[in-house]
Design an enzyme around this catalytic site. Structure first.
Site, PDB file in Angstrom:
ATOM      1  N   ASP A 166     -77.161   1.809  48.034  1.00 11.89           N
ATOM      2  CA  ASP A 166     -78.002   3.174  48.368  1.00 11.89           C
ATOM      3  C   ASP A 166     -77.036   4.428  48.970  1.00 11.89           C
ATOM      4  OD1 ASP A 166     -80.258   4.752  48.518  1.00 11.89           O
ATOM      5  OD2 ASP A 166     -80.587   4.442  50.816  1.00 11.89           O
ATOM      6  N   LEU A 167     -76.233   4.612  47.963  1.00 13.08           N
ATOM      7  CA  LEU A 167     -74.909   5.442  48.439  1.00 13.08           C
ATOM      8  C   LEU A 167     -75.563   6.988  47.971  1.00 13.08           C
ATOM      9  CD1 LEU A 167     -72.185   5.831  49.438  1.00 13.08           C
ATOM     10  CD2 LEU A 167     -71.284   6.025  47.154  1.00 13.08           C
TER      11      LEU A 167
END
Length: 234
Positions: free
Chosen positions: A166-167
């Protein structure tokens, strides 16, 4: 690191960073009674910011998201201690910190098992004087040098073998010294091979594009190229 286990509850903690009793430090009421709550943030649940004896801390209870999370709010299937959410994230942060990636240091993790399900909590270092990129970019743009540092930190994370699933722009922080930090490693994992690194970068790019429309951040494709240059230079 030390471990405690009793009555279906397992706690791992760093005694250098945690001077408080591990059995008490996951209870927000304990910190309120000590007058040690210094703030909070709302997400799926409340993250409490605390003044510990050794350093400032962030306490988070794990909650499910999505439709299923409305039915089963904070329970997960137990598949082994090391596969639980809080212990897995603790191990990742420990690995990244030792690899030189600037992440919040893990302080303590707790898993409370009830037959085939469990609940989980994580206590980490609160990054001092840090703000996420979206909040910063709403007010100003960043220099080429800072974008290089963002790319370099992501590259170092990748080189350590960690895939950040979930960058996004909210999970990258700058502190008051313009140092780059990466946060929120829940459900992230070790990986090898090729392809996943580019997927991380593609996700981050989409995040910046989205925040231009949603939050009006000061970002453009040149900033992205500066980030990529820092990533490639490592």
């Amino acid at each position: 690191m030390k471990e405690l286990e009793q009555n279906g509850c397992r706690i791992i903690y760093d005694p250098v960073l945690l001077a408080e009793q591990p059995q008490l430090c996951f209870d927000p009421d304990y910190w309120h009674q000590q007058g040690a709550v210094i703030g909070s943030a709302r997400g799926r649940g409340t993250t409490w910011f605390l003044r510990g004896k050794q350093l400032e801390l962030a306490l988070r209870h794990y909650y499910r998201g999505g439709l299923f999370g409305k039915l089963v709010r904070d329970h997960y299937w137990f598949l082994g201690w090391e596969k639980t959410r809080s212990i897995a994230e603790f191990r990742l942060l420990q690995h990244l910190s030792e690899a030189g990636v600037r992440v919040p240091r893990p302080v303590a993790a707790r898993v409370v098992r009830k037959q085939c399900v469990y609940q989980a909590d994580l206590l980490t270092e609160k990054v001092p004087g840090a703000t996420d990129l979206v909040a910063i970019l709403q007010k100003t743009s960043l220099s080429k040098d800072v974008w290089h540092q963002v790319g370099q930190m992501i590259q170092l994370m990748h080189r350590s073998g960690v895939c950040h699933t979930d960058l996004n722009a909210h999970n990258i922080l700058l502190d008051d010294k313009n140092q780059v930090w990466l946060i929120d490693f829940d459900k992230c994992h070790f990986d090898s091979g090729d392809g996943w690194q580019q997927n991380n970068l593609d996700r981050l790019h989409r995040s910046f594009v989205k925040e231009v429309e949603k939050a009006g951040i000061h970002w453009n494709e040149q900033a992205w190229q500066d980030l990529l240059q820092g990533y490639q230079q490592g």
